[in-house]
Design a protein around this motif. Structure first.
Motif, PDB file in Angstrom:
ATOM      1  N   SER A   1     -28.918 -48.134 -58.080  1.00 44.82           N
ATOM      2  CA  SER A   1     -29.844 -47.497 -56.791  1.00 44.82           C
ATOM      3  C   SER A   1     -30.851 -48.330 -56.709  1.00 44.82           C
ATOM      4  CB  SER A   1     -29.081 -45.888 -56.615  1.00 44.82           C
ATOM      5  OG  SER A   1     -29.683 -44.996 -57.570  1.00 44.82           O
ATOM      6  N   LYS A   2     -31.091 -48.237 -57.052  1.00 44.50           N
ATOM      7  CA  LYS A   2     -32.983 -48.648 -56.855  1.00 44.50           C
ATOM      8  C   LYS A   2     -32.942 -50.025 -56.752  1.00 44.50           C
ATOM      9  CE  LYS A   2     -34.710 -45.136 -60.177  1.00 44.50           C
ATOM     10  NZ  LYS A   2     -35.050 -45.578 -62.015  1.00 44.50           N
ATOM     11  N   LYS A   3     -32.334 -50.910 -57.219  1.00 43.52           N
ATOM     12  CA  LYS A   3     -31.852 -52.483 -56.205  1.00 43.52           C
ATOM     13  C   LYS A   3     -31.183 -53.034 -55.326  1.00 43.52           C
ATOM     14  CE  LYS A   3     -31.951 -53.760 -61.536  1.00 43.52           C
ATOM     15  NZ  LYS A   3     -31.805 -54.508 -62.855  1.00 43.52           N
ATOM     16  N   PHE A   4     -31.052 -51.903 -54.861  1.00 49.42           N
ATOM     17  CA  PHE A   4     -29.808 -51.618 -53.943  1.00 49.42           C
ATOM     18  C   PHE A   4     -30.340 -51.351 -52.298  1.00 49.42           C
ATOM     19  CE2 PHE A   4     -26.751 -53.878 -56.310  1.00 49.42           C
ATOM     20  CZ  PHE A   4     -26.563 -55.371 -55.842  1.00 49.42           C
ATOM     21  N   LYS A   5     -30.417 -51.055 -51.357  1.00 50.27           N
ATOM     22  CA  LYS A   5     -30.967 -50.453 -50.183  1.00 50.27           C
ATOM     23  C   LYS A   5     -29.504 -49.844 -48.955  1.00 50.27           C
ATOM     24  CE  LYS A   5     -32.709 -52.324 -46.740  1.00 50.27           C
ATOM     25  NZ  LYS A   5     -33.761 -52.457 -45.681  1.00 50.27           N
ATOM     26  N   VAL A   6     -29.044 -48.855 -48.817  1.00 49.67           N
ATOM     27  CA  VAL A   6     -28.316 -48.331 -48.461  1.00 49.67           C
ATOM     28  C   VAL A   6     -28.102 -48.243 -47.357  1.00 49.67           C
ATOM     29  CG1 VAL A   6     -27.017 -46.387 -47.753  1.00 49.67           C
ATOM     30  CG2 VAL A   6     -27.351 -46.213 -49.752  1.00 49.67           C
ATOM     31  N   ILE A   7     -26.629 -49.722 -46.202  1.00 53.09           N
ATOM     32  CA  ILE A   7     -27.375 -49.935 -45.575  1.00 53.09           C
ATOM     33  C   ILE A   7     -25.743 -49.119 -43.898  1.00 53.09           C
ATOM     34  CG2 ILE A   7     -26.764 -51.667 -43.324  1.00 53.09           C
ATOM     35  CD1 ILE A   7     -28.818 -52.591 -45.042  1.00 53.09           C
ATOM     36  N   ASN A   8     -25.088 -48.837 -44.623  1.00 54.02           N
ATOM     37  CA  ASN A   8     -24.042 -48.038 -44.431  1.00 54.02           C
ATOM     38  C   ASN A   8     -23.166 -46.848 -45.381  1.00 54.02           C
ATOM     39  OD1 ASN A   8     -21.052 -47.496 -43.445  1.00 54.02           O
ATOM     40  ND2 ASN A   8     -21.744 -48.054 -41.475  1.00 54.02           N
ATOM     41  N   LYS A   9     -23.646 -45.771 -45.631  1.00 52.34           N
ATOM     42  CA  LYS A   9     -23.368 -45.332 -46.012  1.00 52.34           C
ATOM     43  C   LYS A   9     -21.969 -44.469 -46.373  1.00 52.34           C
ATOM     44  CE  LYS A   9     -25.001 -40.376 -48.901  1.00 52.34           C
ATOM     45  NZ  LYS A   9     -26.045 -39.209 -47.582  1.00 52.34           N
ATOM     46  N   LYS A  10     -20.985 -44.597 -45.366  1.00 53.37           N
ATOM     47  CA  LYS A  10     -19.734 -43.835 -45.209  1.00 53.37           C
ATOM     48  C   LYS A  10     -19.073 -45.659 -45.630  1.00 53.37           C
ATOM     49  CE  LYS A  10     -16.757 -42.132 -41.988  1.00 53.37           C
ATOM     50  NZ  LYS A  10     -15.133 -43.080 -42.332  1.00 53.37           N
ATOM     51  N   GLU A  11     -18.947 -46.619 -45.582  1.00 51.53           N
ATOM     52  CA  GLU A  11     -18.979 -47.294 -45.598  1.00 51.53           C
ATOM     53  C   GLU A  11     -19.337 -48.414 -46.744  1.00 51.53           C
ATOM     54  OE1 GLU A  11     -15.465 -48.526 -44.986  1.00 51.53           O
ATOM     55  OE2 GLU A  11     -15.586 -47.264 -43.608  1.00 51.53           O
TER      56      GLU A  11
END
Length: 280
Positions: A262-272
């Motif tokens: 979760s630290k290595k990726f940024k959330v772009i679209n939470k729902k999908e």
């Protein structure tokens, strides 16, 4: 035969399940040890019931009959798929992913666990409708040789394609899904322009390594069948396979739950559950 009697005839004990996992690993090189045990057991029992095999007979067939093992593998690995499945996912990709990757000179996409190819061809159509297909290449991989063979053909039952057309309409891409197929009698064949930009091959997420660098990786409805430790191993494979700022697209049913990743990726679209790789 009633359900209770059938269950007693084809039930499998935990030690037998462990024995089966070890046998498949030794004979065929497939490691199911970190698959969800409940899901694996349920699917093994289904094979036993369909083929009317007791545990001893199942082992015998797995050791001595390669064709049976391929059938077994197809039943154990999940191959439920359809074109433009969950249209909101493709709308989210259209909004958040394609505008970003459009600046690349060449776009490489990996559809992991692609089954019979519907997801790959859906992605290809999405790219085509955004004038990006000509500079894109999509790799579709699956552990099962039979579904990969079907994916390469790109031939689908016309009734299914007409059902998929409802998904396509919900994406808002315009036109009709059948515009992208050649229709003959009861079959629909994906047009050659899409086959030219795709490659299907066998790849085992559990044991195989990085084979290219990608701007986008999609992997939907696969993680839910794995234990958390195996999920982490596959996330590491995906992380290493993505270029800097590449996108990992998991869909609404799966998410990155690992603190490490979760630290290595940024959330772009939470729902999908669309993520972008951070760092190098």
């Amino acid at each position: 035969m009633d359900d209770e009697l059938a269950l007693s005839l084809y039930n499998i004990e935990p030690d037998e399940l462990a024995e089966l996992v070890q046998l498949v690993k030794q004979v065929h090189g497939f490691d199911f040890s970190q698959y969800s045990k409940a899901s694996f057991k349920r699917r093994v029992i289904r094979v036993m019931q369909l083929k009317r095999l007791r545990f001893y007979d199942l082992k015998h067939r797995l050791i001595n009959d390669e064709a049976f093992f391929n059938e077994f593998l197809k039943e154990i690995t999940v191959n439920v798929t359809e074109m433009f499945r969950d249209p909101q996912f493709f709308k989210a990709m259209n909004e958040h992913v394609l505008p970003y990757i459009s600046s690349y000179q060449n776009i490489k996409i990996w559809s992991a666990g692609c089954s019979t190819g519907e997801e790959v061809y859906s992605l290809a159509i999405l790219l085509q409708m955004n004038n990006l297909l000509s500079k894109s290449f999509i790799y579709g991989t699956d552990v099962n040789t039979q579904v990969i063979s079907d994916a390469r053909k790109g031939i689908y039952n016309l009734r299914k394609v007409k059902q998929y057309a409802e998904n396509y309409l919900a994406t808002g891409l315009g036109g009709s899904l059948t515009d992208h197929f050649t229709l003959m009698y009861e079959a629909a064949t994906i047009q050659q322009v899409y086959k030219q930009q795709t490659l299907f091959s066998v790849h085992n997420l559990i044991s195989d390594q990085v084979f290219n660098e990608f701007q986008v990786i999609t992997c939907r409805n696969v993680f839910i069948y794995f234990e958390s430790q195996l999920q982490e191993r596959i996330l590491d494979l995906f992380y290493r396979s993505l270029c800097p700022l590449g996108f990992l697209c998991l869909g609404s049913k799966e998410a990155i739950r690992s603190d490490t990743f979760s630290k290595k990726f940024k959330v772009i679209n939470k729902k999908e559950n669309i993520y972008q790789k951070v760092g190098v």
